[in-house]
Design a protein around this motif. Structure first.
Motif, PDB file in Angstrom:
ATOM      1  N   SER A 248      -6.639 -37.661  -2.165  1.00 23.18           N
ATOM      2  CA  SER A 248      -6.956 -35.994  -3.258  1.00 23.18           C
ATOM      3  C   SER A 248      -7.019 -36.178  -4.487  1.00 23.18           C
ATOM      4  CB  SER A 248      -4.973 -35.301  -2.309  1.00 23.18           C
ATOM      5  OG  SER A 248      -5.250 -35.237  -1.125  1.00 23.18           O
ATOM      6  N   GLY A 249      -6.327 -37.947  -4.814  1.00 22.83           N
ATOM      7  CA  GLY A 249      -6.211 -38.229  -6.043  1.00 22.83           C
ATOM      8  C   GLY A 249      -5.491 -37.899  -7.313  1.00 22.83           C
ATOM      9  N   LYS A 250      -5.323 -37.445  -8.261  1.00 24.20           N
ATOM     10  CA  LYS A 250      -4.011 -37.255  -9.643  1.00 24.20           C
ATOM     11  C   LYS A 250      -3.760 -36.152  -9.431  1.00 24.20           C
ATOM     12  CE  LYS A 250      -4.475 -41.631 -11.955  1.00 24.20           C
ATOM     13  NZ  LYS A 250      -4.919 -41.519 -13.554  1.00 24.20           N
ATOM     14  N   GLN A 251      -4.861 -34.851  -9.226  1.00 19.83           N
ATOM     15  CA  GLN A 251      -4.404 -33.251  -9.571  1.00 19.83           C
ATOM     16  C   GLN A 251      -4.372 -33.092  -7.715  1.00 19.83           C
ATOM     17  OE1 GLN A 251      -4.569 -32.410 -12.227  1.00 19.83           O
ATOM     18  NE2 GLN A 251      -4.723 -34.542 -13.332  1.00 19.83           N
ATOM     19  N   GLY A 252      -4.819 -33.502  -7.059  1.00 18.28           N
ATOM     20  CA  GLY A 252      -3.822 -33.093  -5.539  1.00 18.28           C
ATOM     21  C   GLY A 252      -5.041 -32.223  -4.692  1.00 18.28           C
ATOM     22  N   ASN A 254      -9.134 -33.024  -4.638  1.00 16.02           N
ATOM     23  CA  ASN A 254     -10.554 -33.499  -4.225  1.00 16.02           C
ATOM     24  C   ASN A 254     -11.487 -32.753  -3.794  1.00 16.02           C
ATOM     25  OD1 ASN A 254     -12.640 -35.396  -4.299  1.00 16.02           O
ATOM     26  ND2 ASN A 254     -11.338 -36.695  -3.060  1.00 16.02           N
ATOM     27  N   VAL A 255     -12.539 -31.808  -3.870  1.00 19.61           N
ATOM     28  CA  VAL A 255     -13.822 -31.459  -3.457  1.00 19.61           C
ATOM     29  C   VAL A 255     -14.680 -32.250  -2.540  1.00 19.61           C
ATOM     30  CG1 VAL A 255     -13.213 -29.578  -5.039  1.00 19.61           C
ATOM     31  CG2 VAL A 255     -14.888 -31.141  -5.513  1.00 19.61           C
ATOM     32  N   SER A 256     -14.740 -33.580  -2.257  1.00 19.86           N
ATOM     33  CA  SER A 256     -15.497 -33.771  -1.932  1.00 19.86           C
ATOM     34  C   SER A 256     -14.704 -34.833  -1.115  1.00 19.86           C
ATOM     35  CB  SER A 256     -15.732 -35.019  -2.921  1.00 19.86           C
ATOM     36  OG  SER A 256     -16.838 -34.497  -4.112  1.00 19.86           O
ATOM     37  N   THR A 273     -16.345 -38.767  -2.430  1.00 21.88           N
ATOM     38  CA  THR A 273     -17.071 -38.837  -2.941  1.00 21.88           C
ATOM     39  C   THR A 273     -18.318 -40.251  -3.460  1.00 21.88           C
ATOM     40  OG1 THR A 273     -18.991 -37.886  -4.652  1.00 21.88           O
ATOM     41  CG2 THR A 273     -17.174 -38.877  -5.376  1.00 21.88           C
ATOM     42  N   LYS A 274     -17.589 -41.277  -3.283  1.00 18.51           N
ATOM     43  CA  LYS A 274     -17.530 -42.686  -4.259  1.00 18.51           C
ATOM     44  C   LYS A 274     -18.218 -43.674  -2.724  1.00 18.51           C
ATOM     45  CE  LYS A 274     -16.170 -43.157  -8.030  1.00 18.51           C
ATOM     46  NZ  LYS A 274     -14.797 -43.325  -9.198  1.00 18.51           N
TER      47      LYS A 274
END
Length: 294
Positions: A248-252, A254-256, A273-274
């Protein structure tokens, strides 16, 4: 279509990428129909407009306005198409047509108008499911999803109005797959559920009878972001302490993010996305399950 192989931990691109002339990269204006190789034009946004139909052994894509397309993963190519029913035909269908595999019932599709369709694998056709009870709301781009509760044989629907300024109210709708009755569940902790920032990827875990959210909550005092989940048995929102690499990433949010539950292996798989692949073996006993509260 790219395919991930579990045994070898490798991605495969069976056929070369094809683009319509003059529309690279024009995301939402791809032509209808298919190209000279009988492969559909697919926009950059596909959201949840596809699903694997286990009885056919094929993936079905419904994100074009008029047709559904069939992909055979063994052949590594598209193998046909069929017209969709009227209720699934509208402009930019890839935004909101949301597919879910409902256990032995096969694929179901949720529309922006709140209709529900079931895929008849024998007839290779989508059949509308007549619903009773509460009004089922419609799907909303990447602000909604549905998942199948294996224990109670019901579909669970999560959605909020579009836009970052509109928070989630914590409400969940269910559809009993026997009676086809829609019901509001009004789970405990609804007020605190406004902290759930992404409703596109929520997946049922039959090993723990809960729905894991593909996002994390705002950081606590110690800076740690807990993961929200829905406790099906107790009809309540909870949070879990899950460590490791967070897709989910650092911001919580992840739209991808793509998230699935692997019943056979008892794992959650996520991809970003990667095309990075993340794996989670959830143990609710050690995840410090806490009721969601303000």
């Amino acid at each position: 279509v790219i395919q991930y192989h579990f045994a070898t931990n490798r991605w495969e691109l069976p056929i070369e990428v094809e683009f319509p002339l003059g529309q690279l990269y024009s995301n939402t204006s791809y032509p209808e129909g298919w190209n000279l190789n009988h492969r559909p034009w697919i926009t950059g946004h596909t959201y949840q407009s596809y699903g694997y139909e286990h009885r056919l052994g094929q993936m079905i894509f419904v994100g074009q306005e008029k047709h559904a397309f069939y992909y055979d993963p063994l052949a590594g190519d598209w193998v046909g198409r069929a017209e969709k029913p009227k209720g699934m035909v509208y402009d930019s269908a890839y935004y909101t047509l949301t597919i879910c595999r409902a256990g032995p019932f096969g694929l179901v599709c949720w529309t922006q108008s709140g209709k529900l369709f079931h895929f008849d694998a024998e007839a290779k056709d989508w059949i509308e499911i007549p619903l009773t009870g509460e009004k089922l709301p419609g799907s909303v781009v990447d602000n909604s999803t549905l998942t199948y509760d294996q224990e109670l044989k019901r579909l669970l629907f999560f959605r909020k109005d579009y836009g970052d300024k509109t928070g989630y109210d914590g409400q969940i709708h269910s559809v009993d797959m026997t009676s086809k009755t829609v019901k509001k569940l009004s789970p405990a902790g609804m007020a605190a559920a406004k902290g759930i920032s992404y409703l596109c990827q929520l997946r049922y875990d039959p090993d723990h009878d809960l729905v894991l959210c593909g996002c994390t909550l705002p950081p606590a005092a110690d800076g740690f972001r807990r993961t929200p989940a829905y406790d099906c048995a107790k009809n309540r929102w909870v949070s879990l302490k899950i460590g490791g690499a967070d897709p989910s990433g650092k911001q919580g949010r992840n739209v991808s993010l793509g998230l699935i539950h692997d019943t056979r292996r008892g794992l959650f798989w996520a991809v970003d996305t990667k095309s990075e692949v993340f794996v989670l073996r959830l143990d609710a006993k050690t995840a410090d399950v806490q009721p969601l509260s303000d």
